[in-house]
Design a protein around this motif. Sequence first.
Motif, mmCIF file in Angstrom:
data_model
loop_
_atom_site.group_PDB
_atom_site.id
_atom_site.type_symbol
_atom_site.label_atom_id
_atom_site.label_comp_id
_atom_site.label_asym_id
_atom_site.label_seq_id
_atom_site.Cartn_x
_atom_site.Cartn_y
_atom_site.Cartn_z
ATOM 1 N N HIS A 131 -8.635 -3.444 5.925
ATOM 2 C CA HIS A 131 -7.985 -4.986 6.325
ATOM 3 C C HIS A 131 -6.965 -4.748 7.454
ATOM 4 O O HIS A 131 -6.694 -5.553 8.251
ATOM 5 C CB HIS A 131 -7.750 -5.934 5.213
ATOM 6 N N VAL A 132 -6.195 -3.584 7.292
ATOM 7 C CA VAL A 132 -5.080 -3.297 8.006
ATOM 8 C C VAL A 132 -5.634 -3.003 9.495
ATOM 9 O O VAL A 132 -5.129 -3.354 10.465
ATOM 10 C CB VAL A 132 -3.913 -2.430 7.500
ATOM 11 N N ARG A 133 -6.625 -2.136 9.377
ATOM 12 C CA ARG A 133 -7.360 -1.716 10.644
ATOM 13 C C ARG A 133 -7.851 -2.696 11.366
ATOM 14 O O ARG A 133 -7.742 -2.994 12.536
ATOM 15 C CB ARG A 133 -8.218 -0.690 10.560
ATOM 16 N N GLY A 134 -8.522 -3.812 10.506
ATOM 17 C CA GLY A 134 -9.250 -4.862 11.367
ATOM 18 C C GLY A 134 -8.194 -5.944 11.746
ATOM 19 O O GLY A 134 -8.498 -6.510 13.078
ATOM 20 N N LEU A 135 -6.888 -6.017 11.311
ATOM 21 C CA LEU A 135 -6.092 -7.038 11.681
ATOM 22 C C LEU A 135 -5.316 -6.437 13.039
ATOM 23 O O LEU A 135 -5.375 -7.191 14.008
ATOM 24 C CB LEU A 135 -4.955 -7.224 10.804
ATOM 25 N N THR A 136 -5.306 -5.203 13.113
ATOM 26 C CA THR A 136 -4.837 -4.445 14.305
ATOM 27 C C THR A 136 -5.738 -4.445 15.566
ATOM 28 O O THR A 136 -5.300 -4.925 16.515
ATOM 29 C CB THR A 136 -4.782 -2.954 13.990
ATOM 30 N N GLU A 137 -7.107 -4.440 15.344
ATOM 31 C CA GLU A 137 -8.124 -4.706 16.205
ATOM 32 C C GLU A 137 -7.948 -6.340 16.750
ATOM 33 O O GLU A 137 -8.305 -6.536 18.018
ATOM 34 C CB GLU A 137 -9.453 -4.356 15.608
ATOM 35 N N ALA A 138 -7.750 -7.195 15.799
ATOM 36 C CA ALA A 138 -8.039 -8.526 16.029
ATOM 37 C C ALA A 138 -6.487 -8.858 16.882
ATOM 38 O O ALA A 138 -6.819 -9.597 18.066
ATOM 39 C CB ALA A 138 -7.823 -9.326 14.889
ATOM 40 N N LEU A 139 -5.616 -8.242 16.769
ATOM 41 C CA LEU A 139 -4.382 -8.601 17.423
ATOM 42 C C LEU A 139 -4.429 -8.019 18.880
ATOM 43 O O LEU A 139 -3.984 -8.449 19.848
ATOM 44 C CB LEU A 139 -3.330 -8.224 16.651
ATOM 45 N N LYS A 140 -4.900 -6.853 18.824
ATOM 46 C CA LYS A 140 -5.109 -6.183 20.313
ATOM 47 C C LYS A 140 -6.083 -6.738 21.134
ATOM 48 O O LYS A 140 -5.648 -7.117 22.317
ATOM 49 C CB LYS A 140 -6.079 -4.792 19.667
ATOM 50 N N ALA A 141 -7.178 -7.494 20.314
ATOM 51 C CA ALA A 141 -8.012 -8.357 21.388
ATOM 52 C C ALA A 141 -7.373 -9.629 21.880
ATOM 53 O O ALA A 141 -7.822 -10.095 22.981
ATOM 54 C CB ALA A 141 -9.318 -8.591 20.397
ATOM 55 N N LEU A 142 -6.457 -10.173 21.173
ATOM 56 C CA LEU A 142 -5.795 -11.290 21.467
ATOM 57 C C LEU A 142 -4.774 -10.700 22.477
ATOM 58 O O LEU A 142 -4.577 -11.645 23.602
ATOM 59 C CB LEU A 142 -5.188 -11.999 20.179
ATOM 60 N N ARG A 143 -4.024 -9.825 22.383
ATOM 61 C CA ARG A 143 -3.147 -9.310 23.534
ATOM 62 C C ARG A 143 -3.950 -9.534 24.958
ATOM 63 O O ARG A 143 -3.028 -9.679 26.004
ATOM 64 C CB ARG A 143 -2.659 -7.893 22.971
ATOM 65 N N ARG A 144 -5.070 -8.714 24.641
ATOM 66 C CA ARG A 144 -6.022 -8.559 26.108
ATOM 67 C C ARG A 144 -5.960 -9.778 26.827
ATOM 68 O O ARG A 144 -6.336 -9.969 28.012
ATOM 69 C CB ARG A 144 -7.314 -7.875 25.693
ATOM 70 N N VAL A 145 -6.084 -10.988 26.019
ATOM 71 C CA VAL A 145 -6.249 -12.287 26.695
ATOM 72 C C VAL A 145 -4.878 -13.110 26.583
ATOM 73 O O VAL A 145 -4.855 -14.397 26.780
ATOM 74 C CB VAL A 145 -7.299 -13.353 26.043
ATOM 75 N N ASP A 146 -3.964 -12.278 26.778
ATOM 76 C CA ASP A 146 -2.575 -12.819 26.717
ATOM 77 C C ASP A 146 -2.242 -13.931 25.720
ATOM 78 O O ASP A 146 -1.595 -14.806 25.941
ATOM 79 C CB ASP A 146 -2.296 -13.479 28.076
ATOM 80 N N ALA A 147 -2.932 -13.649 24.435
ATOM 81 C CA ALA A 147 -2.588 -14.558 23.407
ATOM 82 C C ALA A 147 -2.100 -14.117 22.290
ATOM 83 O O ALA A 147 -2.419 -14.571 21.046
ATOM 84 C CB ALA A 147 -4.044 -15.354 23.113
ATOM 85 N N ASP A 148 -1.008 -13.197 22.408
ATOM 86 C CA ASP A 148 -0.415 -12.657 21.147
ATOM 87 C C ASP A 148 0.189 -13.784 20.647
ATOM 88 O O ASP A 148 0.910 -14.769 21.022
ATOM 89 C CB ASP A 148 0.366 -11.503 21.510
ATOM 90 N N TYR A 149 0.555 -13.484 19.339
ATOM 91 C CA TYR A 149 1.383 -14.461 18.296
ATOM 92 C C TYR A 149 2.921 -14.374 18.809
ATOM 93 O O TYR A 149 3.434 -13.220 18.981
ATOM 94 C CB TYR A 149 1.262 -14.416 17.001
ATOM 95 N N ARG A 150 3.501 -15.452 18.946
ATOM 96 C CA ARG A 150 5.064 -15.604 18.976
ATOM 97 C C ARG A 150 5.707 -14.897 17.720
ATOM 98 O O ARG A 150 5.198 -15.100 16.672
ATOM 99 C CB ARG A 150 5.406 -16.625 19.713
#
Lengths: 221, 221
Positions: A131-150
Amino acid sequence: MKISELSRRAGVPVASIKYFRREGLLPAGRATAATLAEYGEEHVQRLRLIKALTTLGGLSIAATRDVLAAVGEAHTTEGKLGAISYALPVPVADSPVADSAQGAADQTAAEAEVAELIAAMHWQTPDASPHVRGLTEALKALRRVDADYRPGELAAYAELANSIARLDLERAATFGDDAEAVAERAVIVFALSAPVLELLRRLAQEDQVRRRVAERGEALS
Amino acid sequence: MKISELSRRAGVPVASIKYFRREGLLPAGRATAATLAEYGEEHVQRLRLIKALTTLGGLSIAATRDVLAAVGEAHTTEGKLGAISYALPVPVADSPVADSAQGAADQTAAEAEVAELIAAMHWQTPDASPHVRGLTEALKALRRVDADYRPGELAAYAELANSIARLDLERAATFGDDAEAVAERAVIVFALSAPVLELLRRLAQEDQVRRRVAERGEALS
């Protein structure tokens, strides 16, 4: 009961029952002749669970087998819950290794974001957790579309996730003291509640969008 | 930029770019010769969004096209949000029409459960909403494995879903005043937050299971 009756009761075709037997998802019936077997209520129950996991849960046959094996694995209820939690497929596909400077930077940033969140939430989850690795992948994908969490946004979602998990564990535990029975219920709660939760989120989103539209006096197409 | 440069910038193979063009997911570039086109930053952005929707979001090409079309459809931000919300695939497959007395009873019970919940939550969602139908299907599937929610349980989840949706809409709205820009962000928040939320729920579950195991002085396999 015979396989034809089992098929009718569980709502699963005979061919599928035989396939689940071969794939090791369904225990054997009691042999009454060379080509005949007698099935019981536990087979009806197990078939319904397999059907729910593969349709509502969207699990593959291999994933279903892993999850059902986890039900039998550990001796205690908590051990079984841990095994089930790890056997369930993670909803994010692994992305290829970063092949660019930007990819490497995104990876580092996502890892730091997850580590910071876990520390802030006091979650006892090792770095090796799927789950830690999965969340890291998901956040990486969101960063790629400039949608990281504030700052603070992810923690706000995590607080709500904590409340949801508390409801989940209560729901899994209310099915008696038998570790095997609790584990079967846990499979349902862990694997099958995700679509319900997602639909509740969608309904709540729809409601809030509709209220905004109504405030503006528009019609929703 | 040329298509080779676009491919490198977005991290999408040239063949995929041509496929997305043919399928109507990507607007045309500016033609500079019979077989050459010039692409801009908006193409890089759109390709990254398509990639995120089809991988992290798990959307099909057809669903991705529908969702992207919804971004352009309505004139106001709220109208666009509504269109996007309805264009996203519902995470529950429709089940065949009930062919048994039990199936019909489950259908009636699930419909009543959803209607009661929507009334209790004061949600402004019509019966024809895909989310209402999806939730009904999900609850029916849970009834089939004797895992229906007890009174109050579903409402407790729905309250948390309300809080999540509030965070979602805030997150979508913080990307400026331009309706098109907000809509693109809403696609990300609506379609790509589900895996993040599910992973946070899994992490919280894992943490709570680990705490119980630790209380019992056991080791988690």
